[in-house]
Design an enzyme around this catalytic site. Structure first.
Site, mmCIF file in Angstrom:
data_model
loop_
_atom_site.group_PDB
_atom_site.id
_atom_site.type_symbol
_atom_site.label_atom_id
_atom_site.label_comp_id
_atom_site.label_asym_id
_atom_site.label_seq_id
_atom_site.Cartn_x
_atom_site.Cartn_y
_atom_site.Cartn_z
ATOM 1 N N LYS A 274 0.817 -1.207 0.000
ATOM 2 C CA LYS A 274 0.000 0.000 0.000
ATOM 3 C C LYS A 274 0.859 1.270 0.000
ATOM 4 O O LYS A 274 2.041 1.252 0.305
ATOM 5 C CB LYS A 274 -0.989 -0.029 1.158
ATOM 6 N N ARG A 309 -2.950 -10.661 4.774
ATOM 7 C CA ARG A 309 -3.364 -10.699 3.368
ATOM 8 C C ARG A 309 -2.267 -10.045 2.519
ATOM 9 O O ARG A 309 -1.968 -8.861 2.715
ATOM 10 C CB ARG A 309 -4.702 -9.977 3.200
#
Length: 328
Positions: A274, A309
């Site tokens: 991210k 994840r």
């Protein structure tokens, strides 16, 4: 005044956190508008201590007594990191099979990008992107398969094709039929915090206290799920790193991640590749953020997060093995 209880992780603590690998003896008590204070874990309400210590259900994996790695299959043309790489059936299946060989415990298949600014995808298009992969993989691998969707129609088609879990970034708030579908299917459901739709979420990044606000939101969504006949033992929570949060918000959530064990559900952490990782590390391209993603994964696991994840399964699995070996 509401009290929030964050276990302080220590090597030889009296209590085992969520039946996992972290221990604690002390609790940081948080209240809005006051300074945190620390007390012995035995001094908090019995119900709160039970929520922190009760072992989490395995949900079809080999157990939550060790960290579980969820591998991401984005069957999309526009995901922020790997859009267009796995949007054909052959590519999606090959990628999932590679992740299984690399040590993934769960495979998460999505057909709608949730990157900031992403546009809505019609139900039919999302089914076309995801269900063939679920069908094919169900015949090839025994790992739990998760469908990453906020739409009941997509979830229903995927479960019928063999998906085991439902991963809803809207925490059952986008589609009024989703809660009924989850209850009827009996599938585990991941409830994630996001302040709004992915298209506009980065316009909504104001919080009174991001850690407590996200906790309260997830507590409310758990109550909503329970009220729709979804069992608590089927619920997973995700604080939604990067969804309507600034860099500092993400760091506050990661530092305080152990607080979310107080919800009594397994914690899923999805921070892989991210933007905040790139901002801190200087890795402008998402595919260059693997080392930072692994660092965040280890920090989350050190606070007892049960499910990580990730895009990069092999480096994450290897890092976790070494982390566990060094800890003994």
């Amino acid at each position: 005044m509401t009290h929030y209880y964050r276990p302080l992780i220590e090597e030889r603590g009296q209590f085992l956190l969520a039946g996992g690998w972290c221990r604690f003896s002390q609790i940081e008590i948080l209240e809005r508008g006051t300074e945190p204070r620390v007390c012995s874990a035995v001094d908090i309400p019995e119900e709160a201590l039970l929520r922190l210590t009760v072992p989490r259900p395995d949900l079809g994996t080999d157990g939550m007594s060790r960290p579980q790695v969820m591998g991401i299959v984005n069957a999309t043309p526009d995901s922020f990191s790997d859009g267009g790489q796995f949007d054909s059936l052959a590519a999606a299946m090959a990628h999932a099979q590679t992740m299984q060989r690399d040590g993934a415990d769960i495979i998460d298949i999505g057909g709608e990008s949730t990157r900031p600014g992403a546009n809505y995808v019609d139900v039919a298009d999302e089914i076309t992107r995801t269900v063939p992969a679920v069908t094919g993989l169900r015949q090839e691998i025994a790992l739990p398969l998760s469908i990453d969707t906020r739409k009941a129609g997509v979830a229903e088609a995927a479960v019928a094709a063999g998906a085991d879990w439902i991963n809803d970034v809207s925490a059952l708030s986008f589609d009024e039929d989703m809660a009924r579908l989850v209850a009827r299917s009996g599938a585990p459901i991941c409830l994630m915090h996001a302040p709004s739709d992915p298209r506009t979420m980065q316009q909504h990044t104001t919080y009174e206290d991001v850690l407590l606000d996200v906790y309260d939101y997830l507590a409310t969504r758990i109550e909503f799920a329970l009220g729709h006949a979804i069992a608590r033992k089927k619920i997973i929570v995700d604080p939604g790193i990067g969804f309507g949060k600034t860099l500092e918000h993400n760091l506050v959530l990661l530092r305080g991640l152990a607080l979310f064990h107080g919800l009594g559900c397994p914690i899923l952490l999805g921070a892989s590749r991210k933007r905040f990782i790139g901002t801190i590390s200087g890795a402008e391209q998402a595919e260059d953020r693997m080392p930072g993603s692994v660092a965040v994964a280890l920090a989350a696991v050190a606070q007892g997060a049960q499910i990580i994840r990730v895009h990069d399964v092999l480096p994450t699995v290897q890092a976790l093995k070494l982390w566990a070996a060094v800890r003994g």
